[in-house]
Design a protein around this motif. Structure first.
Motif: not given
Lengths: 404, 249
Positions: A56-69
């Protein structure tokens, strides 16, 4: 010069309806999984007292990082005055907020006590980068919402200064946000594989590639949906150039990270583990991040020559960048925990708690469903935003057809 | 982050505290002299004049002994499951094999009660905190279960409660979904007793654990630290742990 016209998403095609139905099922399954985990405790997951942050953290961090980009396209148009990107600025802002909400939903639902999430509002430790991130996430939603308002409101959108101010604020905020996310790992002095300030620029570079890849895929989906070529061949070329630049930046910083860790005696063991001896982790790094997630899409982009197949290659490359991104975050988060902490240097250590041993982690179905639900939630929110407000450019937009 | 901890107490605690106070006032005589910890008078905030610490003498730790672990489990209501990796491990037995000499010994690992605890620094809500007397604790009422402290702990000393428990002790209430770790049996210490593991080690074990006040030059702990070569785990992190190890090499 004509102004860019925007539209809402109209009638749904069977394809989009089917896609949304799939996302709805995944979101429902994800919430069910979260409820199951909450009721039974994290014993029903693959996580344990050694691998404390899992899929879940892998998905979460991936999405949060993607959001900024994802906000990148808007920033390029406002901050760097590249007007060709302006028609996609609204879309990228909406996508950025949706991706962030998707990521945060996973993070909150994976807490041991999700019911206490609001405790963070009343009890805070400002020495914690995690606490700062909570404010950075909230601020991001607020600033990007203001930015969207400044672009979409009939009166405010004519005030160039206001729009510029929001553009710069959003650009600065997203850089700080991704710095904060990178430092969640970079400040972990105890974990040799991730500690260090380089995690901040690495996450910023990664955010640019993931976010742009998401944006390209969403624009292409909307092209299918509206049966209109929403971007010109010229824009295809611009997206291609940015993707190459961001992918090479991420690869460069990843290389620097690993080289610097190799030179540090205390992180040599974990480096060899992640890059050579660690089974799934070297496989994900070399096969997932480097080969499938960087070299293959770069090769695809290099083979674009302005032909009819360019859009397909751009879309496929974007998809591969996202797969590579998941592999990258998986290695960073799970790999850092799988390698044993060196509590007793000079000794071979063993215990019934896995001291001195590689920790194993096998994600369970609830974890996977919760993670996928975050992605689906982000996509559903994006589609909903497109349905409710005019975020999409109308028709093919050429650079000469609109004014600033 | 340090925090005053104004614990309530029973009449027995008050009586015990008063006796301890009188004994402490006697010139040159403290409870520590008799081998016990100093009792904190009930209702009085903890003070930074005391810093609780623990010495683990690896040379005295018996390989086949788990008295400290059993005592900890009993004191704090820790139960086991079929999956040790999700069990609460407030204290654990560790086997050390010297890579050069091949000599094998055992010791114990637990929360090191750092002076500069990374778990406290990273906790978003301040649930992880360090008392003025050096004991690192988790406020289970405001822990949200994010596990960032577990990521930050250099000693793998924290456990996350993965399942429901209905067999809790009054001294250590436990809740599913929050993080916990060794707290030096804080309620015992406040009552003037030693942690359960230390007491058990002195009784059934090899006397490998010495608990006391690092700030008191006359405590058993301080005296032992003056005579034995000791080390702190991962000392390069400069966390100045309250737990020290003797005869590691």
């Amino acid at each position: 010069m004509a102004e860019v016209k925007y539209r809402r998403l109209g009638d749904h095609s069977p394809m989009l309806t089917g896609l949304m139905a799939l996302h709805a099922v995944l979101v429902a399954a994800g919430f069910g999984a979260a409820l199951y985990m909450e009721s039974n405790g994290h014993q029903v997951t693959g996580m344990n007292n050694q691998i404390v942050w899992g899929l879940p953290h892998v998905f979460a961090v991936f999405l949060v990082v993607s959001a900024s980009g994802a906000l990148n396209v808007a920033s390029v148009s406002s901050v760097f005055a590249r007007l060709a990107y302006k028609p996609f600025a609204r879309l990228s802002g909406a996508l950025a907020v949706a991706l962030l909400v998707g990521g945060l939903a996973i993070l909150v639902l994976d807490l041991g006590r999700p019911d206490r999430v609001f405790v963070t509002l009343f009890h805070r430790n400002l020495k914690s980068i995690f606490a700062w991130n909570i404010y950075l996430y909230g601020g991001f939603v607020a600033i990007v919402s203001g930015y969207l308002f400044s672009m979409m409101d009939r009166v405010v959108s004519r005030k160039v200064l206001v729009n510029k101010a929001f553009g710069y604020a959003a650009f600065s905020w997203r850089l700080i946000l991704t710095t904060g996310t990178g430092l969640i790992f970079g400040l972990l002095a105890a974990r040799a594989s991730v500690s260090g300030g380089i995690m901040a620029p690495l996450f910023i570079a990664a955010s640019l590639i993931y976010g742009l890849a998401f944006t390209v895929l969403v624009v292409m989906t909307m092209c299918f949906e509206t049966r209109e070529a929403l971007f010109t061949d010229e824009m295809v070329g611009k997206f291609r150039g940015l993707l190459i630049l961001f992918a090479l930046s991420t690869l460069f910083l990843t290389t620097i990270l690993h080289i610097s860790k190799f030179y540090e005696a205390r992180s040599l063991g974990v480096e060899l583990f992640l890059l050579r001896d660690g089974g799934i982790y070297p496989l994900l790094f070399w096969g997932g991040q480097v080969l499938i997630g960087t070299l293959a899409p770069l090769a695809l982009l290099a083979r674009m020559h302005g032909g009819r197949g360019d859009r397909g290659k751009l879309g496929l490359a974007s998809l591969l960048f996202l797969i590579g991104g998941m592999a990258q975050i998986y290695v960073i988060i799970i790999g850092a925990q799988a390698y044993p902490l060196d509590n007793f240097p000079d000794f071979d250590v063993s215990s019934n708690f896995g001291d001195g041993a590689i920790a194993s982690y096998v994600p369970t179905l609830p974890e996977a469903l919760l993670g996928l639900a975050g992605v689906s939630l982000a996509m559903m929110l994006t589609a909903l935003a497109f349905r409710l407000l005019p975020f999409l450019p109308q028709g093919v937009v050429r650079e000469t057809e609109f004014s600033a | 982050m340090s925090r005053d901890c104004n614990t309530g107490g029973s009449r027995r605690d008050v009586l015990f505290g008063a006796i301890a106070g009188v004994v402490t006032l006697a010139p040159g005589i403290t409870l520590t002299t008799f081998g016990a910890a100093q009792a904190k008078p009930a209702g009085e905030p903890v003070s930074s004049k005391i810093r609780w610490g623990l010495l683990v003498d690896v040379g005295k730790c018996k390989p086949d002994c788990d008295a400290c672990i059993k005592a900890c489990a009993q004191e704090n209501g820790l139960t086991t499951t079929s999956r040790p990796e999700i069990d609460a491990q407030w204290i654990r037995k560790v086997t050390l094999r010297d890579r050069q000499s091949g000599v094998t010994r055992t010791t114990v690992a637990m929360c090191q009660h750092c002076e500069n605890p990374p778990c406290v620094d990273v906790c978003p809500t301040g649930a992880s905190f360090r008392r003025e007397d050096g004991i690192v604790l988790v406020d289970k009422h405001i822990c949200i279960g994010c596990r960032y402290c577990m990521m930050a702990c250099p000693f793998k000393a924290r456990s996350f409660v993965h399942e429901d428990h209905d067999d809790q002790t009054t001294a250590a209430p436990r809740g599913k979904g929050v993080v916990e770790s060794c707290n030096f049996c804080v309620t015992r210490v406040d009552a003037g007793k030693k942690p359960a593991c230390v007491e058990a080690c002195a009784g059934k074990g090899g006397g490998a654990l010495t608990f006391g006040d690092l700030n008191d030059p006359d405590s058993d702990l301080s005296r032992a630290l003056k005579t034995l070569p000791t080390a702190q785990l991962r000392s390069y992190l400069e966390l100045n742990q309250g737990v020290r190890y003797a005869n590691l090499k």
